[in-house]
Design a protein around this motif. Structure first.
Motif, PDB file in Angstrom:
ATOM      1  N   VAL A  28       0.838  -1.206   0.000  1.00 45.41           N
ATOM      2  CA  VAL A  28       0.000   0.000   0.000  1.00 45.41           C
ATOM      3  C   VAL A  28       0.867   1.248   0.000  1.00 45.41           C
ATOM      4  CG1 VAL A  28      -1.681   1.323   1.344  1.00 45.41           C
ATOM      5  CG2 VAL A  28      -1.968  -1.147   1.083  1.00 45.41           C
ATOM      6  N   LYS A  29       1.940   1.205   0.784  1.00 48.19           N
ATOM      7  CA  LYS A  29       2.837   2.360   0.837  1.00 48.19           C
ATOM      8  C   LYS A  29       3.473   2.617  -0.524  1.00 48.19           C
ATOM      9  CE  LYS A  29       5.143   5.699   2.612  1.00 48.19           C
ATOM     10  NZ  LYS A  29       4.440   6.934   2.995  1.00 48.19           N
ATOM     11  N   LEU A  30       3.847   1.560  -1.225  1.00 51.54           N
ATOM     12  CA  LEU A  30       4.438   1.727  -2.543  1.00 51.54           C
ATOM     13  C   LEU A  30       3.436   2.349  -3.518  1.00 51.54           C
ATOM     14  CD1 LEU A  30       6.546  -1.542  -2.935  1.00 51.54           C
ATOM     15  CD2 LEU A  30       7.235   0.696  -2.068  1.00 51.54           C
ATOM     16  N   ALA A  31       2.144   2.045  -3.323  1.00 53.63           N
ATOM     17  CA  ALA A  31       1.125   2.694  -4.146  1.00 53.63           C
ATOM     18  C   ALA A  31       1.129   4.203  -3.905  1.00 53.63           C
ATOM     19  CB  ALA A  31      -0.249   2.107  -3.844  1.00 53.63           C
ATOM     20  N   ARG A  32       1.359   4.620  -2.658  1.00 47.70           N
ATOM     21  CA  ARG A  32       1.474   6.048  -2.364  1.00 47.70           C
ATOM     22  C   ARG A  32       2.729   6.640  -3.008  1.00 47.70           C
ATOM     23  NH1 ARG A  32       1.213   6.772   3.989  1.00 47.70           N
ATOM     24  NH2 ARG A  32       1.434   8.991   3.468  1.00 47.70           N
ATOM     25  N   VAL A  33       3.831   5.871  -2.968  1.00 51.09           N
ATOM     26  CA  VAL A  33       5.083   6.359  -3.530  1.00 51.09           C
ATOM     27  C   VAL A  33       4.938   6.642  -5.027  1.00 51.09           C
ATOM     28  CG1 VAL A  33       7.487   5.761  -4.010  1.00 51.09           C
ATOM     29  CG2 VAL A  33       6.504   5.240  -1.776  1.00 51.09           C
ATOM     30  N   VAL A  34       4.184   5.789  -5.732  1.00 47.69           N
ATOM     31  CA  VAL A  34       3.981   5.994  -7.169  1.00 47.69           C
ATOM     32  C   VAL A  34       3.381   7.372  -7.445  1.00 47.69           C
ATOM     33  CG1 VAL A  34       2.629   5.207  -9.159  1.00 47.69           C
ATOM     34  CG2 VAL A  34       3.846   3.552  -7.756  1.00 47.69           C
TER      35      VAL A  34
END
Length: 352
Positions: free
Chosen positions: A231-237
């Motif tokens: 989920v955090k990586l989705a924010r990073v994108v």
């Protein structure tokens, strides 16, 4: 057209090298300490903390200043690009539209909520944007990305205001409140009736730094950590479109009303390191990183980010921030409460 000045390059390299070495010592040391002796703590987070401590105790030598500033910018951008090789769009889409919706709602509400709080407390426009970007997306890396988009090329924003102090304050504030969220959310998940999956979504959507998300997810459980990191990586994108939007806004604002006597070329809509980050994500998604290289690249990205964050931390004078940074601290707290609250509400409605 002037030719390349080799002597000037060598002179600048000699001036920068001591600070770069110091950043490497702190960053690599933090990585090793966290990996071997402090389970559950990110080396990136530890590097920031040690860097802040070194500055706050007055232990930064004068001869290291130039190299530390270079490390904080150049190495951080390179680390962000390499970090993109760990992101595969398919993993994010596999979370389901509900979780992706939670991420988008949280990021948008967090950005504008933090920005509004900062402006209400009379922080400058650039300071408010950097704080909002760091709170809503991925902490110190996002602050650096926003600063790069606002920088007109000489360390100042389009209004001629120095960016360094705002960057330092935003990183310190985001690190502080992100750490509070990291320590709080895993223990609140149980009383709120969240299972590991929903707790992971909440942690990934609500905690600021990637390292803090890993630590918080690890406290909550193995399943929670796996979900939280994705989920955090989705924010990073979302860092790429956010930085592009900030750069576009900065360029339009300067075109519409620049400071008298201030000149400078319009900044690119998308900074080069963001294009590199996107290219890395697309490469990982459509070509793929060989298994034999994936571990080495992940370690390299983490080491670079640790070294860069050590350098960034040395730019944060925490005692001075606590004395003079009251509005930024309050704005960061308000933004964090918005982030955590909106993320929880969205999770309960869409995921639980």
């Amino acid at each position: 057209m002037r030719g390349f000045d080799l002597k000037a390059f060598r002179r600048e390299r000699r001036r920068s090298m001591p600070g770069i070495v110091l950043a490497f010592v702190i960053g690599v040391g933090s990585y090793v300490l966290a990996d071997r002796y402090i389970p559950g703590v990110s080396g990136i987070l530890l590097a920031i903390v040690i860097g802040i401590a070194v500055r706050s105790f007055g232990w930064v030598p004068w001869w290291a200043e130039v190299g530390l500033k270079l490390s904080a910018k150049t190495l951080l951008r390179l680390g962000i690009v390499l970090f993109g090789l760990q992101l595969v769009l398919g993993d994010i889409l596999a979370l389901g539209w509900e979780v992706v919706t939670v991420v988008v709602i949280t990021v948008v509400a967090s950005f504008f909520g933090t920005w509004a709080a900062a402006r209400m407390l009379r922080l400058g426009g650039s300071d408010a944007i950097m704080l909002a970007t760091g709170t809503s997306i991925c902490g110190a890396s996002a602050v650096a990305g926003a600063a790069a988009a606002l920088d007109r090329g000489d360390g100042k924003d389009r209004s001629g205001r120095d960016l360094d102090s705002g960057v330092a304050a935003a990183i310190a504030v985001v690190t502080l409140w992100g750490t509070v969220a990291m320590l709080s959310l895993p223990f609140l998940a149980g009383p709120l009736g969240l299972d590991q999956h929903t707790a992971g979504v909440w942690i990934g959507a609500g905690v600021h730094e990637v390292g803090q998300v890993v630590a918080a997810g690890g406290i909550a459980g193995a399943t929670a950590m796996s979900v939280a990191v994705t989920v955090k990586l989705a924010r990073v994108v979302l860092l790429a479109p956010a930085v592009a939007g900030i750069s576009l806004w900065s360029g339009r604002r300067s075109a519409g009303g620049s400071v008298s006597g201030t000149t400078g070329s319009r900044p690119p809509i998308v900074p080069g390191f963001v294009l590199g980050f996107l290219a890395a994500v697309l490469f990982a998604t459509f070509v793929g990183v060989p298994d034999a290289a994936a571990g080495y690249l992940e370690t390299a990205a983490t080491l670079l980010l640790s070294v860069a964050m050590a350098a960034v931390g040395t730019g944060v004078d925490l005692p001075a921030l606590l004395r003079r940074g009251g509005p930024a601290l309050v704005a960061g707290l308000m933004g964090t409460l918005v982030t955590v609250g909106v993320a929880l509400g969205a999770v309960l409605v869409l995921v639980a």
